[in-house]
Design a protein around this motif. Structure first.
Motif, PDB file in Angstrom:
ATOM      1  N   PRO A 396       0.827  -1.212   0.000  1.00 34.47           N
ATOM      2  CA  PRO A 396       0.000   0.000   0.000  1.00 34.47           C
ATOM      3  C   PRO A 396       0.856   1.254   0.000  1.00 34.47           C
ATOM      4  O   PRO A 396       2.086   1.198   0.113  1.00 34.47           O
ATOM      5  CB  PRO A 396      -0.809  -0.136   1.285  1.00 34.47           C
ATOM      6  N   ASP A 397       0.175   2.400  -0.126  1.00 31.78           N
ATOM      7  CA  ASP A 397       0.900   3.665  -0.244  1.00 31.78           C
ATOM      8  C   ASP A 397       1.681   4.021   1.012  1.00 31.78           C
ATOM      9  O   ASP A 397       2.647   4.773   0.955  1.00 31.78           O
ATOM     10  CB  ASP A 397      -0.088   4.791  -0.561  1.00 31.78           C
ATOM     11  N   ASP A 429      -6.869  10.483   4.762  1.00 31.88           N
ATOM     12  CA  ASP A 429      -5.668   9.706   4.990  1.00 31.88           C
ATOM     13  C   ASP A 429      -5.143   9.884   6.411  1.00 31.88           C
ATOM     14  O   ASP A 429      -3.990  10.227   6.643  1.00 31.88           O
ATOM     15  CB  ASP A 429      -4.608  10.066   3.951  1.00 31.88           C
ATOM     16  N   VAL A 434      -7.638   4.651   7.035  1.00 29.46           N
ATOM     17  CA  VAL A 434      -7.721   4.072   5.700  1.00 29.46           C
ATOM     18  C   VAL A 434      -6.378   3.470   5.301  1.00 29.46           C
ATOM     19  O   VAL A 434      -5.318   3.850   5.809  1.00 29.46           O
ATOM     20  CB  VAL A 434      -8.131   5.126   4.644  1.00 29.46           C
ATOM     21  N   THR A 436      -4.567   2.757   1.450  1.00 24.40           N
ATOM     22  CA  THR A 436      -4.760   3.034   0.031  1.00 24.40           C
ATOM     23  C   THR A 436      -3.681   2.380  -0.812  1.00 24.40           C
ATOM     24  O   THR A 436      -2.543   2.172  -0.357  1.00 24.40           O
ATOM     25  CB  THR A 436      -4.757   4.551  -0.257  1.00 24.40           C
ATOM     26  N   TRP A 437      -4.069   2.044  -2.046  1.00 30.03           N
ATOM     27  CA  TRP A 437      -3.148   1.578  -3.076  1.00 30.03           C
ATOM     28  C   TRP A 437      -3.355   2.460  -4.292  1.00 30.03           C
ATOM     29  O   TRP A 437      -4.498   2.748  -4.668  1.00 30.03           O
ATOM     30  CB  TRP A 437      -3.432   0.136  -3.488  1.00 30.03           C
ATOM     31  N   THR A 438      -2.269   2.904  -4.927  1.00 39.26           N
ATOM     32  CA  THR A 438      -2.377   3.771  -6.092  1.00 39.26           C
ATOM     33  C   THR A 438      -1.672   3.144  -7.275  1.00 39.26           C
ATOM     34  O   THR A 438      -0.525   2.684  -7.156  1.00 39.26           O
ATOM     35  CB  THR A 438      -1.769   5.158  -5.800  1.00 39.26           C
ATOM     36  N   GLU A 472     -11.283   5.047  -6.786  1.00 42.60           N
ATOM     37  CA  GLU A 472     -11.206   6.484  -7.042  1.00 42.60           C
ATOM     38  C   GLU A 472     -10.360   6.772  -8.277  1.00 42.60           C
ATOM     39  O   GLU A 472      -9.465   6.005  -8.643  1.00 42.60           O
ATOM     40  CB  GLU A 472     -10.578   7.205  -5.844  1.00 42.60           C
ATOM     41  N   ASN A 485     -18.107   2.072  -4.957  1.00 38.77           N
ATOM     42  CA  ASN A 485     -17.674   1.511  -3.676  1.00 38.77           C
ATOM     43  C   ASN A 485     -18.460   0.252  -3.343  1.00 38.77           C
ATOM     44  O   ASN A 485     -19.455  -0.097  -3.974  1.00 38.77           O
ATOM     45  CB  ASN A 485     -17.782   2.524  -2.537  1.00 38.77           C
ATOM     46  N   ARG A 548      -6.991   4.680  -7.735  1.00 33.19           N
ATOM     47  CA  ARG A 548      -6.647   4.483  -6.328  1.00 33.19           C
ATOM     48  C   ARG A 548      -7.731   3.649  -5.667  1.00 33.19           C
ATOM     49  O   ARG A 548      -8.925   3.853  -5.894  1.00 33.19           O
ATOM     50  CB  ARG A 548      -6.507   5.820  -5.599  1.00 33.19           C
ATOM     51  N   LEU A 550      -9.185   2.620  -1.963  1.00 36.38           N
ATOM     52  CA  LEU A 550      -9.185   3.024  -0.564  1.00 36.38           C
ATOM     53  C   LEU A 550      -9.985   2.006   0.231  1.00 36.38           C
ATOM     54  O   LEU A 550     -11.093   1.632  -0.157  1.00 36.38           O
ATOM     55  CB  LEU A 550      -9.786   4.421  -0.419  1.00 36.38           C
ATOM     56  N   SER A 552     -11.354   1.065   4.200  1.00 36.23           N
ATOM     57  CA  SER A 552     -11.556   1.542   5.560  1.00 36.23           C
ATOM     58  C   SER A 552     -12.421   0.525   6.300  1.00 36.23           C
ATOM     59  O   SER A 552     -12.979  -0.397   5.694  1.00 36.23           O
ATOM     60  CB  SER A 552     -12.224   2.919   5.562  1.00 36.23           C
TER      61      SER A 552
END
Length: 560
Positions: A396-397, A429, A434, A436-438, A472, A485, A548, A550, A552
């Motif tokens: 992940p980021d 963030d 959360v 995230t992966w981009t 996203e 989502n 991206r 996300l 959560s």
């Protein structure tokens, strides 16, 4: 909950894996010019004064209804709005008066020689009996109402059905029972599965739907009470305590029936969609709370049926003007199937959809989204050019751990969309809130059209947990647009491969089916797989943007 890996499948995404339906530029269907019409319905017509009446002996109850249109002269086709909204008090929430929802459509139809009727389901307002919202009983009652309308001397014996939101849930209960004189159906913003589409998406309880589904006190609307008493009918005084008691019981069941069960299946029509015989026009909006139900119906679409997907939020199709709005489309549909007039959209294929320009635009203030994108035509959904792709994301980021509760993640879903991504989300963030992966910068535009599935491996530290997954469109300047989502409760992670949808080319699951009929606790400190259904989309991401993902563990305010 600690990250292991994520995969996404999206006709293209997945350390998580994401599967998404993708197509090359314009491959999702040829760009659709505005359709031409050979006769536009009357626009801006005035709504006539309603006439209230009662239909007696409908499975043992009296159905209160209102009628718009002149019943003198030659017989006319009839359009029914079968509803659990109040028709007597125009000030009630969320929809009310006669008709409660389709005032523009009713005015247009009545000015063109139709009779429009709004019939109130049992136990609501002045209809007698005890309410059971969205139920098979409402469908049986509505069946009788359709046949009663067809038998009236002012009717041509042809009846159409219109519905949106809660009224569409009621109307579909009639449609799946295929009354002999039901000749056309127009439904917008509808759910097909009361559990999965409305109350428990992914097994999470959606509190914001409770006021609609239980309707406490609404069925005792004070205007209806006063009017019944003024007519000398005091029976409601005796019914009041019973109605309130049933409302309380229903609300308790809505809270406590946390697994899919006969209680929910009785309020669902998706399993019976093949039984609909009347030609049906379905209209949906990409940010609609009932988006999932629209595409469950589409899987059962018959020759002659039509799907129109629009931008916007829950119920927005009612307000769209012109040839893509529900007023004009529904009028044309009824003209063809109730009056036998030529189809004004005969040259159009069975699927017309709006492709979003990168998802839902974020701005400031109260102006809302200004939809950006374009219409496409398609012979099927997903469009035949779609190919499913699996994207795998590694590390992940940054943060790889989720905590619940986690500080202040802000509002992640918008009440106007009733569960779809917020228009104006805060910065999310926050450490622990959360993960995230981009993806890489897109070298060319990416078109997504169809279902999206995220496969997440995570190590839980407890026996249950909710996962909220958002896809996203990340812009070069760091701003982003929401695409879609999905949600999944950890103890409901079981997947039924037989009811899941599979990529015809690879056999891979592109839309998981979670039975939601039993709970399987997680094993702390043991990695587990979570296959999350994200709701369908049609989105173009321009060159230079990035995808991206996300994740959560909380989603407010929809899931408090």
């Amino acid at each position: 909950m600690r990250r292991a890996r994520l995969a996404v499948a999206a006709g293209a995404l997945a350390a998580a894996t994401l599967i998404a339906a993708t197509g090359p530029a314009r491959a999702a269907g040829a760009a659709n010019a505005r359709p031409t019409t050979n006769a536009a319905p009357t626009a801006g017509a005035a709504l006539p004064a309603p006439v209230y009446f009662d239909i007696p002996n409908v499975n043992g109850v009296s159905i209160h209804a209102c009628r718009l249109g002149d019943i003198s002269g030659p017989p006319k086709p009839v359009v029914l709005e079968w509803t659990n909204y109040t028709i007597d008090n125009p000030d009630s929430y969320p929809a009310a008066g006669c008709p409660p929802q389709f005032k523009a459509l009713a005015a247009s139809l009545v000015s063109d020689g139709y009779i429009y009727v709004a019939g109130q389901t049992r136990g609501v307002g002045q209809s007698t009996g005890v309410a059971d919202v969205w139920s098979s009983q409402d469908g049986e009652d509505g069946f009788k109402v359709v046949e009663w309308l067809a038998a009236q001397p002012w009717s041509t014996h042809k009846v159409g059905l219109a519905g949106c939101s809660s009224s569409s849930m009621e109307g579909l209960q009639i449609a799946v029972r295929h009354p002999a004189h039901l000749d056309a159906v127009v439904m917008s913003c509808f759910g097909s599965d009361a559990y999965r589409d409305a109350m428990f998406p992914g097994g999470l309880r959606a509190y914001s739907v409770l006021p609609v589904a239980s309707r406490p006190l609404v069925d005792l609307d004070y205007v209806s009470v006063r009017q019944r008493i003024e007519k000398g009918d005091t029976s409601l005084l005796g019914e009041a305590a019973q109605r309130l008691a049933i409302d309380a019981v229903t609300e308790a069941k809505l809270y406590s029936t946390t697994e899919d069960a006969p209680f929910w299946r009785d309020k669902s029509t998706g399993a019976a969609f093949d039984a609909i015989t009347a030609p049906m026009l379905a209209m949906g909006n990409w940010a609609d709370f009932f988006l999932r139900g629209t595409f469950e119906w589409e899987r059962h679409r018959k020759p002659g049926d039509k799907l129109v997907m629009l931008p916007g939020w829950h119920g927005d199709s009612l307000a769209v003007p012109g040839p893509f709005g529900m007023t004009e489309r529904a009028h044309a549909w009824f003209d063809t199937h109730l009056k036998g007039l030529p189809d004004r959209y005969a040259g159009e294929p069975p699927v017309v959809y709006w492709e979003l320009d990168g998802g839902f635009t974020h701005g400031s203030g109260s102006g809302g989204d200004q939809p950006k994108g374009r219409f496409h035509n398609a012979t099927d959904w997903p469009p035949p050019a779609v190919r499913y792709q699996r994207w795998t994301f590694g590390a992940p980021d940054g943060n790889d751990t989720l905590a619940y509760p986690s500080g202040s993640p802000g509002s992640t879903t918008d009440m106007r969309g009733l569960g779809q991504p917020a228009q104006y989300p805060p910065a999310q963030d926050t450490t622990g809130a959360v993960v995230t992966w981009t993806g890489d910068v897109l070298a060319s535009p990416l078109h997504l059209a169809g279902p999206v599935t995220a496969t997440i491996w995570a190590t839980p530290h407890t026996v249950d947990g909710d996962l909220y997954v958002r896809l996203e469109d990340l812009k070069p300047d760091g701003t982003f647009k929401d695409i879609t989502n999905g949600w999944l409760r950890g103890v409901h992670r079981a997947v039924d491969p037989n009811l899941s949808l599979h990529d015809p080319a690879t056999g891979e699951i592109i839309r998981p089916w979670h039975p939601h009929d039993a709970k399987a606790l997680l094993t702390p400190e043991t990695p587990a797989e979570f296959v999350v259904e994200l709701w369908q989309t049609a989105t173009e991401l321009p060159k230079g943007d990035r995808l991206r993902v996300l994740v959560s563990m909380q989603d407010t305010p929809w899931f408090l």
